[in-house]
Design a protein around this motif. Structure first.
Motif, short mmCIF file in Angstrom:
data_model
loop_
_atom_site.label_atom_id
_atom_site.label_comp_id
_atom_site.label_asym_id
_atom_site.label_seq_id
_atom_site.Cartn_x
_atom_site.Cartn_y
_atom_site.Cartn_z
N VAL A 126 0.84 -1.21 0.00
CA VAL A 126 0.00 0.00 0.00
C VAL A 126 0.87 1.26 0.00
O VAL A 126 0.60 2.22 -0.72
CB VAL A 126 -0.94 0.01 1.23
CG1 VAL A 126 -1.76 1.31 1.26
CG2 VAL A 126 -1.86 -1.19 1.21
N ALA A 127 1.92 1.24 0.81
CA ALA A 127 2.76 2.43 0.96
C ALA A 127 3.65 2.68 -0.24
O ALA A 127 3.86 3.84 -0.64
CB ALA A 127 3.62 2.29 2.22
N ILE A 128 4.21 1.62 -0.81
CA ILE A 128 5.18 1.77 -1.90
C ILE A 128 4.44 1.88 -3.23
O ILE A 128 3.85 0.92 -3.72
CB ILE A 128 6.17 0.60 -1.93
CG1 ILE A 128 6.93 0.53 -0.60
CG2 ILE A 128 7.15 0.75 -3.09
CD1 ILE A 128 7.86 -0.67 -0.47
N VAL A 129 4.45 3.06 -3.81
CA VAL A 129 3.72 3.30 -5.06
C VAL A 129 4.57 2.97 -6.27
O VAL A 129 4.05 2.82 -7.38
CB VAL A 129 3.23 4.76 -5.13
CG1 VAL A 129 2.24 5.04 -4.02
CG2 VAL A 129 4.39 5.75 -5.06
N SER A 130 5.89 2.87 -6.09
CA SER A 130 6.77 2.51 -7.19
C SER A 130 8.04 1.89 -6.62
O SER A 130 8.61 2.39 -5.65
CB SER A 130 7.13 3.74 -8.03
OG SER A 130 8.12 3.43 -8.99
N ALA A 131 8.48 0.80 -7.24
CA ALA A 131 9.72 0.15 -6.80
C ALA A 131 10.94 0.83 -7.39
O ALA A 131 12.07 0.53 -7.00
CB ALA A 131 9.71 -1.32 -7.19
N GLY B 189 -0.74 6.55 -0.46
CA GLY B 189 0.04 5.63 0.36
C GLY B 189 -0.74 5.06 1.52
O GLY B 189 -1.97 4.95 1.49
N ILE B 190 -0.04 4.72 2.57
CA ILE B 190 -0.64 4.07 3.73
C ILE B 190 -1.03 5.11 4.77
O ILE B 190 -0.30 6.07 5.02
CB ILE B 190 0.31 3.01 4.33
CG1 ILE B 190 -0.45 2.14 5.34
CG2 ILE B 190 1.56 3.63 4.95
CD1 ILE B 190 0.30 0.87 5.71
N ARG B 191 -2.19 4.91 5.36
CA ARG B 191 -2.72 5.87 6.33
C ARG B 191 -2.29 5.49 7.74
O ARG B 191 -2.13 4.32 8.08
CB ARG B 191 -4.25 5.89 6.23
CG ARG B 191 -4.92 7.00 7.03
CD ARG B 191 -6.41 7.01 6.76
NE ARG B 191 -7.10 7.98 7.60
CZ ARG B 191 -8.40 8.21 7.58
NH1 ARG B 191 -9.17 7.51 6.74
NH2 ARG B 191 -8.95 9.09 8.39
N GLY B 192 -2.15 6.51 8.59
CA GLY B 192 -1.67 6.29 9.94
C GLY B 192 -2.53 5.35 10.76
O GLY B 192 -2.03 4.62 11.62
N ASN B 193 -3.85 5.35 10.51
CA ASN B 193 -4.72 4.48 11.31
C ASN B 193 -4.57 3.01 10.95
O ASN B 193 -5.18 2.15 11.60
CB ASN B 193 -6.18 4.92 11.19
CG ASN B 193 -6.74 4.81 9.79
OD1 ASN B 193 -6.03 4.42 8.85
ND2 ASN B 193 -8.00 5.15 9.62
#
Length: 363
Positions: A213-218, A240-244
């Motif tokens: 989820v966090a990594i949008v591109s390698a 990306g990834i949300r804090g919750n």
């Protein structure tokens, strides 16, 4: 030029996710930050300038000059440069930085200048790259009750510092270097390492599913930064990834990225800023591009309603000859990083607006 600057002032007002400012995020209130030392240091610095220097350095608190900073070495800056100052005047400027910054913040700023000089010597171009090509401007008049601030602006280092009473806004601030580590006079000088280590610690704390989820591109492009100079009014959706979606430990590592920047302010101001960031932690998003290995080039963005941080490992630039960088290949040896305050409070603009709306003597 004056017309162009005025137009720039109108256009560049705030960074948002959809073009609309979120209201009631920033209010005029007491924070108990001790701003007396920075007020005194700013007044001493101004008093040490000649009349000609002062007229070139001091602008109104509403001036477009706030936004006319740039990381680029060849940019035509306003104000007075370190090269134009006597040793005594330079010391007064250093005292102003020391009054506003933590020991780490001051050391980071000085190391960036030191590397800029040494790298310029290594490539035989100290005309463009040296430790004195940094400029001072002051906005408004240093005061315990009225809004004012200062800007320190040069290659790879830009500090905007706003004061209203006991409230401080230290953004936008840009720290970077090429190279980020260099042997100078028998000593290894390293800078911008804290944000790199904190970023890698966070991304490697994520599970495989969370990384997806966090990594949008390698892969990492040559330049990924979204919030650099002249992007005050940009619109950027959360990604990306949300804090919750993070565990307690992962949230602490996320805060560690922001702390690498915020801790460059004095401890009392940093404490207030981090409390503000924590209040919106569940609504904070982290976006990543590139590798996750210890030496991999990467880009990370931390984005919430009240803070915006980017760490960008860039392709080698004009100083690549100082460390043997490969053209077009991003590297941790060339880092750009920035902290901003979205929704209108970069340069303390939202506090200024509210101050003039609510202060009886301005009605």
């Amino acid at each position: 030029m004056a017309g162009a600057r005025a137009a720039l002032f109108v256009r560049r007002r705030r960074r948002t996710t959809d073009g609309k400012r979120v209201d009631d995020l920033f209010t005029v209130h007491s924070t108990k930050v001790d701003t007396a030392p920075v007020i005194a240091a700013a007044n001493a610095f101004l008093a040490g300038l000649t009349d000609t220097q002062k007229s070139a350095t001091q602008f109104t608190v509403h001036s477009t000059e706030w936004r006319l900073w740039s990381n680029v070495d060849s940019y035509a800056r306003q104000g007075v440069s370190l090269a134009d100052l006597t040793d005594t005047q330079k010391d007064l400027g250093t005292a102003l930085l020391k009054s506003a910054l933590s020991a780490d913040g001051l050391e980071t700023t000085e190391k960036i200048r030191k590397i800029n000089q040494a790298a310029g010597e290594a490539i035989g171009n100290t005309t463009s790259f040296n430790e004195d090509a940094y400029y001072w401007t002051l906005m408004g008049t240093p005061s315990a009750t009225e809004p004012w601030g200062f800007q320190f602006d040069g290659h790879h280092c830009v500090i905007n510092y706003f004061v209203l009473g006991d409230q401080v806004v230290m953004s936008p601030c840009f720290w970077g270097s090429e190279p980020t580590s260099m042997e100078i006079d028998g000593e290894t000088v390293t800078v911008c390492h804290e944000e790199v280590l904190a970023s890698l610690a966070f991304v490697n704390s994520l599970s495989a599913d969370q990384q997806s989820v966090a990594i949008v591109s390698a892969t990492k492009t040559s330049e990924s930064m979204k919030a650099g100079a002249f992007s005050d009014n940009a619109v950027q959706a959360y990604e990306g990834i949300r804090g919750n979606a993070l565990t307690r430990v992962q949230k602490q590592k996320l805060l560690g990225i922001v702390e690498a920047f915020v801790d460059r302010a004095k401890a009392d101001a940093a404490k207030v800023r981090m409390a503000e960031v924590r209040a919106h932690l569940d609504d904070t998003y982290v976006t990543w591009a590139g590798g996750t290995g210890a030496d991999d080039a990467f880009y990370v963005r931390v984005h919430s309603p009240v803070v915006w941080v980017e760490v960008d490992c860039q392709a080698p630039g004009p100083l690549r000859g100082a460390y043997g960088g490969t053209e077009g290949v991003p590297t941790q040896m060339h880092v750009h990083s920035i902290i901003r305050t979205p929704n209108g409070n970069d340069y303390g603009k939202e506090l200024i607006r509210r101050h003039y709306l609510t202060s009886p003597h301005h009605r």
